[in-house]
Design an enzyme around this catalytic site. Structure first.
Site, PDB file in Angstrom:
ATOM      1  N   ASN A  84      51.757  31.529  38.958  1.00 23.30           N
ATOM      2  CA  ASN A  84      50.514  32.209  38.587  1.00 23.30           C
ATOM      3  C   ASN A  84      49.440  32.080  39.662  1.00 23.30           C
ATOM      4  OD1 ASN A  84      51.334  33.308  36.207  1.00 23.30           O
ATOM      5  ND2 ASN A  84      50.201  31.916  34.876  1.00 23.30           N
ATOM      6  N   TYR A 110      44.294  33.034  34.688  1.00 21.42           N
ATOM      7  CA  TYR A 110      43.018  32.379  35.006  1.00 21.42           C
ATOM      8  C   TYR A 110      42.125  33.276  35.862  1.00 21.42           C
ATOM      9  CZ  TYR A 110      40.030  28.373  36.394  1.00 21.42           C
ATOM     10  OH  TYR A 110      38.991  27.504  36.620  1.00 21.42           O
ATOM     11  N   SER A 111      42.725  33.960  36.827  1.00 21.74           N
ATOM     12  CA  SER A 111      41.956  34.845  37.704  1.00 21.74           C
ATOM     13  C   SER A 111      41.239  35.928  36.902  1.00 21.74           C
ATOM     14  CB  SER A 111      42.883  35.480  38.746  1.00 21.74           C
ATOM     15  OG  SER A 111      42.196  36.421  39.530  1.00 21.74           O
ATOM     16  N   THR A 130      46.724  38.239  35.667  1.00 24.02           N
ATOM     17  CA  THR A 130      46.336  38.449  34.267  1.00 24.02           C
ATOM     18  C   THR A 130      46.021  37.138  33.548  1.00 24.02           C
ATOM     19  OG1 THR A 130      48.647  38.376  33.555  1.00 24.02           O
ATOM     20  CG2 THR A 130      47.747  40.534  34.121  1.00 24.02           C
ATOM     21  N   ARG A 134      29.683  28.961  48.716  1.00 22.40           N
ATOM     22  CA  ARG A 134      29.649  27.898  47.719  1.00 22.40           C
ATOM     23  C   ARG A 134      29.938  28.471  46.335  1.00 22.40           C
ATOM     24  NH1 ARG A 134      23.846  25.323  48.549  1.00 22.40           N
ATOM     25  NH2 ARG A 134      23.316  27.518  48.911  1.00 22.40           N
ATOM     26  N   ASP A 166      54.211  31.222  27.442  1.00 19.71           N
ATOM     27  CA  ASP A 166      54.077  31.340  28.893  1.00 19.71           C
ATOM     28  C   ASP A 166      54.071  29.978  29.583  1.00 19.71           C
ATOM     29  OD1 ASP A 166      54.063  34.078  28.790  1.00 19.71           O
ATOM     30  OD2 ASP A 166      51.888  34.285  28.908  1.00 19.71           O
TER      31      ASP A 166
END
Length: 283
Positions: free
Chosen positions: A136, A179-180, A177, A164, A67
């Protein structure tokens, strides 16, 4: 589809051998094949060398790697050339083809048995200056490591949330699909166009992920000097009180798909969630 570029990641002997096998197979099958000069030299195919993929009228680009290789290609090539990803034994969410099936797949492509699937990508501007497209996600942090990121998030001019946290992620459907997801964000079906906001380690439990429609124009207002990380590749520093605008209006990315080898989106999700083949070593 007869004219193909080839790009790959890694220069160890195993990768070079695999890439050479693919190039030889493509030529024997009737494809016209090109590589950029530095990689043509690495595989001893100087006769296939061109200055850049943007300078050649290619039908598609064969991407051999994982990827991360797709992300690199997305940021380095200016135009939307359809991609044919071939996995070289790494975890690849974008990949349907691998060492076992690529020969059958390219024979089908040569016969015209394929279709093109196109996805929208994100676009980032700061203070009305275009910074980058992203495939991404973008992640925004306090430029001072270990310090909290303080922000407000607006949608089409309306204040939606803020507060914060360690950082904020704005992801595309494809990026939902990556880092989030690792930060607790939702998975977005591959048939939907959307932007996903996901806070990173929020200070309060009331900061939650939000999914926005593809027509949304998001604005992040930062109250600290900030670092923007684009697709884990590019970095930009911005001063506090900057106006960061994010929309789903970047250059498109397209993939060549063969129905016989197309992997189901949710089958890929299950593989991603269970971290195969890593976990198969233990269970």
């Amino acid at each position: 589809m007869k004219v193909l570029g080839v790009v790959f990641k890694g220069y160890n002997s195993g990768i070079i051998k695999f890439v050479t096998e693919i190039i030889d197979f493509l030529q024997n099958t009737g494809f016209e094949v090109y590589l950029e000069k530095n990689q043509a030299d690495k595989v001893g195919k100087q006769e296939l060398s061109i200055k850049s993929f943007d300078s050649k009228d290619l039908d598609a680009l064969v991407v051999i790697g994982g990827d991360g290789t797709i992300l690199k290609v997305f940021h380095e090539i200016a135009r939307d050339i359809p991609l044919i990803p071939v996995n070289s034994n790494s975890l690849g969410f974008f990949y349907d083809l691998n060492r076992d099936n690529y020969q059958k797949a390219f024979k089908l492509i040569m016969e015209g048995n394929y279709y093109i699937k196109t996805f929208k990508t994100g676009s980032l501007t700061v203070d009305s200056i275009k910074i980058s497209d992203f495939l991404n996600e973008i992640a925004i942090y306090n430029v001072k490591k270990g310090k909290m990121f303080i922000f407000k998030l607006f949608r089409n001019g309306e204040l939606i949330t803020g507060g914060r946290c360690d950082g904020a992620i704005i992801a595309t459907m494809l990026g939902s699909t990556a880092y989030s997801l690792a930060q607790g964000g939702p998975i977005i079906d591959s048939e939907l166009d959307a932007l996903v906001y996901t806070p990173i380690s929020p200070f309060t439990q009331f900061l939650k992920p939000i999914v926005f429609s593809s027509e949304s124009s998001l604005e992040v207002q930062n109250f600290v000097d900030s670092l923007i990380l684009v697709d884990g590749i590019l970095q930009y520093e911005v001063k506090k009180d900057s106006k960061m605008m994010i929309t789903l209006s970047g250059k498109n990315i397209s993939f060549v798909k063969i129905k016989a080898f197309e992997r189901n989106f949710f089958a890929k999700i299950k593989r991603r969630l269970f971290d195969e083949p890593f976990t198969s070593k233990f269970f």
